[in-house]
Design a protein around this motif. Sequence first.
Motif, PDB file in Angstrom:
ATOM      1  N   SER A  94      37.025  10.246 -63.157  1.00  0.00           N
ATOM      2  CA  SER A  94      37.383   8.822 -63.231  1.00  0.00           C
ATOM      3  C   SER A  94      36.854   8.207 -64.515  1.00  0.00           C
ATOM      4  CB  SER A  94      36.821   8.066 -62.032  1.00  0.00           C
ATOM      5  OG  SER A  94      37.422   8.523 -60.848  1.00  0.00           O
ATOM      6  N   ARG A  95      35.646   8.574 -64.902  1.00  0.00           N
ATOM      7  CA  ARG A  95      35.068   8.030 -66.142  1.00  0.00           C
ATOM      8  C   ARG A  95      35.775   8.580 -67.374  1.00  0.00           C
ATOM      9  NH1 ARG A  95      28.757   8.060 -66.174  1.00  0.00           N
ATOM     10  NH2 ARG A  95      29.131   6.744 -67.980  1.00  0.00           N
ATOM     11  N   LEU A  96      36.175   9.858 -67.317  1.00  0.00           N
ATOM     12  CA  LEU A  96      36.892  10.451 -68.449  1.00  0.00           C
ATOM     13  C   LEU A  96      38.258   9.793 -68.654  1.00  0.00           C
ATOM     14  CD1 LEU A  96      36.156  14.263 -68.051  1.00  0.00           C
ATOM     15  CD2 LEU A  96      35.400  12.781 -69.912  1.00  0.00           C
ATOM     16  N   LEU A  97      38.923   9.453 -67.552  1.00  0.00           N
ATOM     17  CA  LEU A  97      40.287   8.924 -67.628  1.00  0.00           C
ATOM     18  C   LEU A  97      40.358   7.404 -67.510  1.00  0.00           C
ATOM     19  CD1 LEU A  97      41.986  11.677 -65.433  1.00  0.00           C
ATOM     20  CD2 LEU A  97      41.866  11.545 -67.936  1.00  0.00           C
ATOM     21  N   ALA A  98      39.206   6.747 -67.481  1.00  0.00           N
ATOM     22  CA  ALA A  98      39.170   5.289 -67.303  1.00  0.00           C
ATOM     23  C   ALA A  98      39.771   4.565 -68.503  1.00  0.00           C
ATOM     24  CB  ALA A  98      37.735   4.835 -67.098  1.00  0.00           C
ATOM     25  N   LYS A  99      40.467   3.487 -68.211  1.00  0.00           N
ATOM     26  CA  LYS A  99      40.979   2.610 -69.263  1.00  0.00           C
ATOM     27  C   LYS A  99      39.788   1.957 -69.965  1.00  0.00           C
ATOM     28  CE  LYS A  99      45.136   1.223 -66.746  1.00  0.00           C
ATOM     29  NZ  LYS A  99      45.874   0.069 -66.210  1.00  0.00           N
ATOM     30  N   PRO A 100      39.999   1.467 -71.177  1.00  0.00           N
ATOM     31  CA  PRO A 100      38.917   0.706 -71.825  1.00  0.00           C
ATOM     32  C   PRO A 100      38.490  -0.465 -70.944  1.00  0.00           C
ATOM     33  CG  PRO A 100      40.686   1.147 -73.376  1.00  0.00           C
ATOM     34  CD  PRO A 100      41.177   1.573 -72.025  1.00  0.00           C
TER      35      PRO A 100
END
Length: 189
Positions: A94-100
Amino acid sequence: VLPESRICSHQKFGRSGALRLVSQTSPTEVAEIKQAEKKRIPDFDVEIPAPKEGDYLDQFCRGTNNLMKQLVLPSVRERVELQRAGTADKDIMSRLLAKPEYPPMSRPLWLVMAGSIPTALGWYGFYKFSVEEELFQEELRTEGRVTGCGGYGTLFPFVYLGLFGAVGKFILDIPNSEILLQAAGAWIL
C-alpha cells in the motif's frame, strides 16, 4: 501550550539510574495538545494564491508543472492525484503504490529499495514523481510559492526528452538526437 513542568517529570529508573519520563498530563490537557498540533498541520483545502508579479521562478515552476500535467493522460492523472495524508494503509504494498499525499508521506530508504530493486528502478520513477509532487504541494500550501517544478514538471520533461531522444537516435537515426538525451539527464538532476 502547556508549561513543560506540567507535561512530564523525570524519575530514576532501576539500578542503572537511567531517567524515564512520567506523564503528568491530564486527559483534558492531552486533548488541548492534540488540538494545537492539528492547527500546525497545513490544511489540505487551503486557497492557493496566484504567483506574485516578478517572481519568475515561481511562475516558471508552476507553469511547467501545469503544462506537463495537461500532457499526461487523464487516467494517469487520476492514478497519481494528490490525496490527504494517512489514506494509504501501513503495509508495504500500500505504501509503495500510494498516491502522493499532503502533508507528505515518509518513504524510508528501505522502502525505496524494496520498490526499486525488483523493478529495475521502474518504481523509482513513481517514487520520484510522488516526492517531487508532495514537496511542490507542501511548498505551495505553506509558502504560497514554489521553487521546484513538482512531480509533473520534473518527471515528464525527463520522460518526453528521453523518449524523443532515444527514438531519434536509435530508431530514426536523426543526427544530434543525443542532445535530447543529454537534456533529459540534465533536467532530472
